[in-house]
Structures are given as structure tokens and as C-alpha cells.
Design an enzyme around this catalytic site. Structure first.
Site, mmCIF file in Angstrom:
data_model
loop_
_atom_site.group_PDB
_atom_site.id
_atom_site.type_symbol
_atom_site.label_atom_id
_atom_site.label_comp_id
_atom_site.label_asym_id
_atom_site.label_seq_id
_atom_site.Cartn_x
_atom_site.Cartn_y
_atom_site.Cartn_z
ATOM 1 N N LYS A 1 0.829 -1.219 0.000
ATOM 2 C CA LYS A 1 0.000 0.000 0.000
ATOM 3 C C LYS A 1 0.863 1.269 0.000
ATOM 4 O O LYS A 1 0.943 1.983 0.997
ATOM 5 C CB LYS A 1 -0.925 0.013 1.233
ATOM 6 C CG LYS A 1 -1.966 1.112 1.161
ATOM 7 C CD LYS A 1 -2.198 1.803 2.485
ATOM 8 C CE LYS A 1 -1.092 2.555 3.058
ATOM 9 N NZ LYS A 1 -0.638 3.775 2.360
ATOM 10 N N ASP B 1 -2.652 4.303 7.715
ATOM 11 C CA ASP B 1 -2.715 3.162 8.640
ATOM 12 C C ASP B 1 -4.155 2.631 8.727
ATOM 13 O O ASP B 1 -4.373 1.422 8.871
ATOM 14 C CB ASP B 1 -2.218 3.575 10.028
ATOM 15 C CG ASP B 1 -0.783 4.105 9.976
ATOM 16 O OD1 ASP B 1 -0.014 3.643 9.121
ATOM 17 O OD2 ASP B 1 -0.461 5.000 10.778
ATOM 18 N N GLY C 1 -4.593 10.293 -1.605
ATOM 19 C CA GLY C 1 -5.007 11.436 -0.798
ATOM 20 C C GLY C 1 -6.501 11.657 -0.908
ATOM 21 O O GLY C 1 -7.284 10.691 -0.834
HETATM 22 O O1 LIG Z 1 7.935 4.299 10.355
HETATM 23 P P1 LIG Z 1 7.718 5.624 9.715
HETATM 24 O O2 LIG Z 1 7.566 5.552 8.228
HETATM 25 O O3 LIG Z 1 8.739 6.628 10.154
HETATM 26 O O4 LIG Z 1 6.310 6.153 10.202
HETATM 27 C C1 LIG Z 1 5.994 6.332 11.567
HETATM 28 C C2 LIG Z 1 5.009 7.416 11.728
HETATM 29 O O5 LIG Z 1 3.894 7.143 10.906
HETATM 30 C C3 LIG Z 1 2.701 7.125 11.657
HETATM 31 O O6 LIG Z 1 2.402 5.803 11.876
HETATM 32 C C4 LIG Z 1 1.570 7.684 10.864
HETATM 33 O O7 LIG Z 1 1.377 6.905 9.713
HETATM 34 C C5 LIG Z 1 2.979 7.841 12.953
HETATM 35 O O8 LIG Z 1 2.293 7.258 13.990
HETATM 36 C C6 LIG Z 1 4.492 7.776 13.091
HETATM 37 O O9 LIG Z 1 4.891 7.015 14.132
#
Ligand SMILES: O=P(O)(O)OC[C@H]1O[C@](O)(CO)[C@@H](O)[C@H]1O
Length: 296
Positions: free
Chosen positions: A173, A238, A208
Site C-alpha cells: 500500500k 494506517d 489522498g
Molecule cells: O515508520 P515511519 O515511516 O517513520 O512512520 C511512523 C510514523 O507514521 C505514523 O504511523 C503515521 O502513519 C505515525 O504514527 C508515526 O509514528
């Protein structure tokens, strides 16, 4: 059971400010701390909508302790893999003009033993669906080594995504930028087909406010929300992954999976923090999402 795995857990720190001006001092209006990292958010969303889920993640140091405590308080089933390094923080800045700015730390280095412990914890759960989400911290093995025979979703970017395709995930995804980055192709349908050619079973691209594009072995669909929402887009991807995991676990049709995914993504934009969903929007929007088949 759906199992999510997060090698690069985070304590998400979310600030609200009136505006963001590089080089200026900003007085934050509010600050909130929340356990995060993509797989943790996926598990939170699934738990909120009543799915059987467990979040497996690394945790170390005081921020790791805060993450473990916050998830326990939220009642989210967890499998904690202790590490010697300190769990990272990620920073989200929400400004009054609607902009969302992220600062994601690389995360602590994992030892080989810690990576193996993570892999063992995942295998021991024998997931019905496995979700591998987020960036890989320094020292981590690749996602391909975690993916097994169970249906799986891989949500990461760059080299971690390309290398993970060797594990033949059922679904990947990427967002449109991530897809372009790994394929060098600007047409999302052509790029998604390329990822299928090199190992992905299906590719769901987040576009988006324009919704989702799904290129699968049984057809290509575009799913569009009924309205454009303003809010916190952190964690919307997510929520899409949560819907994909639930759909795979129930062997739903692609149009049904995409309806839920678009609705849950919008519900996440309306939630104040990554991992929150507005359940009223989720329920109302599912019947309003427009899913159209596209010629292959
Ligand atoms: O592992 P990354 O790609 O750095 O993403 C982590 C981040 O993305 C998120 O999950 C949001 O998608 C945040 O909670 C943050 O922790």
C-alpha cells in the site's frame, strides 16, 4: 487473528500551533503523546472497530516504557520485544492553515538478536493475516524475512519496500509519491503493475483526497470518498491498511474492501491523533464511497 508488526515503534508527539514559520520560535497551543509507529496505529484502529488483533513491536528505554503503558491502558493486545536502544519519537505539527508537518526519527539500532526475537514473536502467533508496517530502523533485517505463507500486507517505502517484495506480500500500500519513487513511473496504474510483476499480489495506492486505486489479480478499481475532509491526515494510511487486513481476513471482495478502506481513512482524518477514528463517519461513509472498475 490479525497480527501487526512494528520494528520501528514510536512515541508520537503531536503539537498544534497557529502557523509554522521556518527559523521562528513557536509556542505550541497543545501537545499530546501517543504510542505510534504504523503497525501500532493499524492495531489501534482494528481494536476500535472490534477486530481480533495483536500488535507486536519493539520497545526500549523510557519512551518504550511509555508506549507499552499507553497501549496497555488502551486495552490493545500487545507482544513486546524488548530492545537495548531507546524507542524513537516522531513529531507531528498541526497548523491552523490545515498543514500537517512530520519529523520522523530514524529509530534505535537493532541487534541481530533483537531482530530474530521480533521474527520469532511474529511466527509464534501464527497470524491469519500479517501486517508489516513502517520504516525499518538501522540494523533491522528485511520485511521479506518476516512474511510467511499467511495473507500479508506490506506498508513501507523505498528500499524496505523493494526488498520486501521478495517475500511476495499479498498486498502493498504505497502512496502515489512512494510508488513513483520505487518504480520511476509517474502513471500509477503502470507503476502498480510493475510492483505486481516483481512480487506484490495486489497494489493499493493511496491518492489522498482522491481515494484509492487498487490494481489486483482480479481487476483494477478506483474508490472515491463522497467528500473531501479537512483534519489530521497522519494515520489515514494506517486506517487503510487496517481495512485491507480485515478484508483479507474475511476474504471480502475488492469493492467491499475498498469501500471500508476509504471510509476508515476519512474517519482517521477526522480523528484528533494518528490511530483515532470517527466511528460515525466510518459507518455513514461506507455506503457513500463510489467504487468504479477501470479497464486493465
Ligand atoms: O515508520 P515511519 O515511516 O517513520 O512512520 C511512523 C510514523 O507514521 C505514523 O504511523 C503515521 O502513519 C505515525 O504514527 C508515526 O509514528
Amino acid at each position: 487473528m490479525i497480527v501487526t508488526v512494528t520494528p520501528n515503534t514510536a512515541l508520537d508527539v503531536t503539537y498544534t500551533v497557529d502557523g509554522l514559520r521556518p527559523g521562528d520560535v513557536h509556542r505550541a497551543r497543545t501537545v499530546r503523546h501517543r504510542a505510534g509507529g504504523k503497525g501500532v496505529n493499524v492495531a489501534r484502529v482494528l481494536h476500535t472497530i472490534g477486530a481480533d488483533v495483536r500488535a507486536i513491536f519493539t520497545a526500549g528505554g523510557p519512551t518504550g516504557t511509555a508506549v507499552v503503558g499507553e497501549l496497555a491502558a488502551a486495552g490493545i493486545p500487545a507482544g513486546v520485544v524488548p530492545i537495548g536502544g531507546e524507542t524513537r519519537r516522531t513529531t507531528t505539527v498541526l497548523a491552523d492553515d490545515g498543514s500537517v508537518t512530520l519529523l520522523n526519527e530514524p529509530g534505535p539500532r537493532l541487534t541481530d538478536d533483537e531482530w530474530q526475537a521480533l521474527a520469532t514473536a511474529v511466527r509464534a502467533r501464527k497470524p491469519d493475516v500479517l501486517v508489516c508496517s513502517g520504516s525499518l530502523p538501522p540494523g533491522a533485517g528485511g520485511y521479506a524475512g518476516l512474511l510467511g505463507d499467511a495473507p500479508s500486507i506490506l506498508d513501507t517505502s523505498g528500499e524496505a519496500l523493494l526488498a520486501g517484495l521478495a517475500g511476495r506480500p499479498s498486498v502493498v500500500k504505497p502512496n502515489a509519491d512512494e510508488l513513483r519513487e520505487v518504480t520511476g513511473l509517474s502513471d500509477p496504474v503502470a507503476a502498480a503493475k510493475e510492483l505486481r510483476r516483481v512480487g506484490a499480489g495486489a497494489v493499493v495506492v493511496s491518492l489522498g483526497p482522491e481515494g484509492l486505486l487498487a490494481v489486483t489479480g482480479s481487476g483494477t478499481w478506483h474508490a472515491a470518498p463522497s467528500t473531501v475532509l479537512r483534519g489530521n491526515t497522519t494515520g489515514a494510511g494506517d486506517a487503510v491498511v487496517a481495512a485491507l487486513a480485515l478484508g483479507l481476513s474475511r476474504a471480502e471482495s475488492w469493492p467491499d474492501i475498498l469501500r471500508r478502506a476509504v471510509a476508515l481513512s476519512g474517519a482517521a482524518v477526522l480523528g484528533p491523533l494518528a490511530g483515532d477514528v470517527d466511528l460515525a463517519h466510518y459507518q455513514a461513509e461506507q455506503g457513500l464511497v463510489a467504487v468504479r472498475a477501470r479497464p486493465d
